[in-house]
Design a protein around this motif. Structure first.
Motif, mmCIF file in Angstrom:
data_model
loop_
_atom_site.group_PDB
_atom_site.id
_atom_site.type_symbol
_atom_site.label_atom_id
_atom_site.label_comp_id
_atom_site.label_asym_id
_atom_site.label_seq_id
_atom_site.Cartn_x
_atom_site.Cartn_y
_atom_site.Cartn_z
ATOM 1 N N PRO A 129 0.812 -1.225 0.000
ATOM 2 C CA PRO A 129 0.000 0.000 0.000
ATOM 3 C C PRO A 129 0.837 1.263 0.000
ATOM 4 O O PRO A 129 0.372 2.315 -0.452
ATOM 5 C CB PRO A 129 -0.824 -0.118 1.283
ATOM 6 C CG PRO A 129 -0.811 -1.533 1.635
ATOM 7 C CD PRO A 129 0.496 -2.062 1.167
ATOM 8 N N LEU A 130 2.060 1.193 0.517
ATOM 9 C CA LEU A 130 2.870 2.408 0.620
ATOM 10 C C LEU A 130 3.756 2.618 -0.586
ATOM 11 O O LEU A 130 4.406 3.653 -0.701
ATOM 12 C CB LEU A 130 3.741 2.333 1.876
ATOM 13 C CG LEU A 130 2.974 1.986 3.150
ATOM 14 C CD1 LEU A 130 3.933 1.814 4.295
ATOM 15 C CD2 LEU A 130 1.979 3.082 3.463
ATOM 16 N N ASP A 132 2.885 2.669 -3.880
ATOM 17 C CA ASP A 132 2.301 3.627 -4.814
ATOM 18 C C ASP A 132 2.203 4.966 -4.099
ATOM 19 O O ASP A 132 1.358 5.176 -3.250
ATOM 20 C CB ASP A 132 0.925 3.135 -5.255
ATOM 21 C CG ASP A 132 0.350 4.037 -6.323
ATOM 22 O OD1 ASP A 132 1.132 4.809 -6.903
ATOM 23 O OD2 ASP A 132 -0.861 3.964 -6.566
ATOM 24 N N VAL A 135 -1.306 7.595 -3.879
ATOM 25 C CA VAL A 135 -2.432 7.383 -2.967
ATOM 26 C C VAL A 135 -1.994 7.649 -1.532
ATOM 27 O O VAL A 135 -2.680 8.324 -0.763
ATOM 28 C CB VAL A 135 -2.974 5.950 -3.125
ATOM 29 C CG1 VAL A 135 -4.163 5.745 -2.239
ATOM 30 C CG2 VAL A 135 -3.325 5.679 -4.567
ATOM 31 N N ALA A 136 -0.831 7.121 -1.157
ATOM 32 C CA ALA A 136 -0.369 7.277 0.219
ATOM 33 C C ALA A 136 -0.091 8.741 0.542
ATOM 34 O O ALA A 136 -0.437 9.223 1.617
ATOM 35 C CB ALA A 136 0.886 6.435 0.433
ATOM 36 N N MET A 139 -3.312 10.603 1.040
ATOM 37 C CA MET A 139 -3.933 10.295 2.323
ATOM 38 C C MET A 139 -3.217 10.990 3.461
ATOM 39 O O MET A 139 -3.843 11.536 4.363
ATOM 40 C CB MET A 139 -3.877 8.794 2.551
ATOM 41 C CG MET A 139 -4.826 8.065 1.668
ATOM 42 S SD MET A 139 -5.392 6.633 2.471
ATOM 43 C CE MET A 139 -6.601 6.101 1.297
ATOM 44 N N LEU A 140 -1.894 10.982 3.430
ATOM 45 C CA LEU A 140 -1.151 11.611 4.520
ATOM 46 C C LEU A 140 -1.356 13.114 4.521
ATOM 47 O O LEU A 140 -1.404 13.738 5.577
ATOM 48 C CB LEU A 140 0.340 11.288 4.381
ATOM 49 C CG LEU A 140 0.730 9.895 4.842
ATOM 50 C CD1 LEU A 140 2.177 9.633 4.541
ATOM 51 C CD2 LEU A 140 0.473 9.733 6.319
ATOM 52 N N ARG A 142 -4.042 14.585 3.648
ATOM 53 C CA ARG A 142 -5.403 14.892 4.049
ATOM 54 C C ARG A 142 -5.618 14.659 5.533
ATOM 55 O O ARG A 142 -6.654 15.031 6.071
ATOM 56 C CB ARG A 142 -6.372 14.017 3.243
ATOM 57 C CG ARG A 142 -7.523 14.818 2.661
ATOM 58 C CD ARG A 142 -8.541 13.892 2.071
ATOM 59 N NE ARG A 142 -8.193 13.527 0.710
ATOM 60 C CZ ARG A 142 -8.842 12.575 0.033
ATOM 61 N NH1 ARG A 142 -9.810 11.907 0.606
ATOM 62 N NH2 ARG A 142 -8.500 12.285 -1.198
ATOM 63 N N LEU A 143 -4.700 14.002 6.207
ATOM 64 C CA LEU A 143 -4.876 13.709 7.638
ATOM 65 C C LEU A 143 -4.870 14.991 8.460
ATOM 66 O O LEU A 143 -4.085 15.891 8.180
ATOM 67 C CB LEU A 143 -3.769 12.777 8.119
ATOM 68 C CG LEU A 143 -3.921 11.311 7.748
ATOM 69 C CD1 LEU A 143 -2.724 10.548 8.268
ATOM 70 C CD2 LEU A 143 -5.191 10.754 8.334
#
Lengths: 143, 129
Positions: A129-130, A132, A135-136, A139-140, A142-143
């Protein structure tokens, strides 16, 4: 040199004894009859795995076979499809579990890792998951 | 995937989610709308990413388990999209569903890095490979 070779060849011909009887059978029914051949990498794998009671995936390429239905070990599935490692999960106690997905019917199953599994393949699966970054990163951020 | 083609039968079985357009999360109790901003159908709570076992994936069709399904892992498709792997706490059934844009990013990221918190072998050796 040719003379010596001729001499030594004659000596081995004279002293060659008949082959000893082998009581260990390597064919079917022998001591490796429980082994299976991996459908992914064609590696011969023995069934006894360190750390687990049942070997259910190849230690080299982590590919499994769809033979169980609901209960592990029931061998009730008629699919016999090839199950590839989809993702890595962790139990609450931290033990790693491989999520397998059947390539022919889409069924998922979770399996414990074994002691002799390929560590590089396991870490690559856990980092999937990390890898790509788009995407990661999104997400980070947007946290 | 089987989850997408089974969706119509599922929605016809549970008319309250279709009529009201909302469902109550089985874990955190949040009332969420069944439709996402993209127009697709939501199958897990965006706040705690828990789901409910209403589809039987082994036999097909609706399931009468109705157990809570907790998220256990994040999988990556070939296209790069993330999928959430759910596990039913009652019958240990596994399902995968695509993530939504408004899902809780903290929980997804925590699931993705969770295996690396307790590796079964030391990771220092991978620096030399």
């Amino acid at each position: 040199m040719p003379r010596r070779a001729k001499n030594s060849g004659r000596r081995t011909q004279r002293t060659r004894r008949p082959q000893r009887h082998k009581d260990v059978l390597h064919r079917r029914g022998g001591h490796r009859r429980h082994d299976f051949r991996c459908v992914g990498c064609r590696l011969d794998v023995s069934l006894d795995a360190p750390g687990t009671t049942h070997r259910n995936h190849c230690p080299n390429c982590l590919v499994s076979l769809h033979v169980d239905r609901r209960v592990p070990g029931d061998r009730a599935a008629a699919c016999r499809g090839r199950m590839e490692a989809l993702s890595m999960s962790a139990r609450p106690d931290g033990e790693w579990m491989i999520i397998h997905e059947c390539q022919s019917c889409g069924e998922l199953s979770a399996n414990r890792i074994a002691g002799d599994d390929n560590a590089l393949a396991l870490v690559r699966l856990a980092l999937k998951p990390l890898r790509d970054s788009s995407v990661a990163h999104r997400m980070l951020l947007r946290l | 995937m089987s989850s997408t083609d089974k969706t119509p039968s599922h929605t016809s079985r549970t008319p309250n989610t279709v009529l009201a357009g909302t469902f109550t999360c089985a874990w955190c109790g949040l009332t969420v709308s069944a439709a996402t901003v993209d127009g697709t159908r939501r199958n897990h709570c965006p706040s705690c990413v828990h789901s409910q076992h209403v589809l039987d994936h082994v036999e097909g069709g609706p399931s009468d388990c109705r157990g809570r399904m907790s998220p256990i892992s994040v999988a990556v498709l070939r296209t790069g999209d993330w999928m959430v792997i759910h596990r039913c706490v009652r019958c240990d059934e596994l399902t995968s569903s695509p993530i939504c844009a408004d899902d809780n990013q903290l929980i997804l990221m925590r699931m993705a890095v969770r295996p690396l918190a307790q590796p079964p072998f030391p990771l220092e050796a991978f620096g030399d490979l």
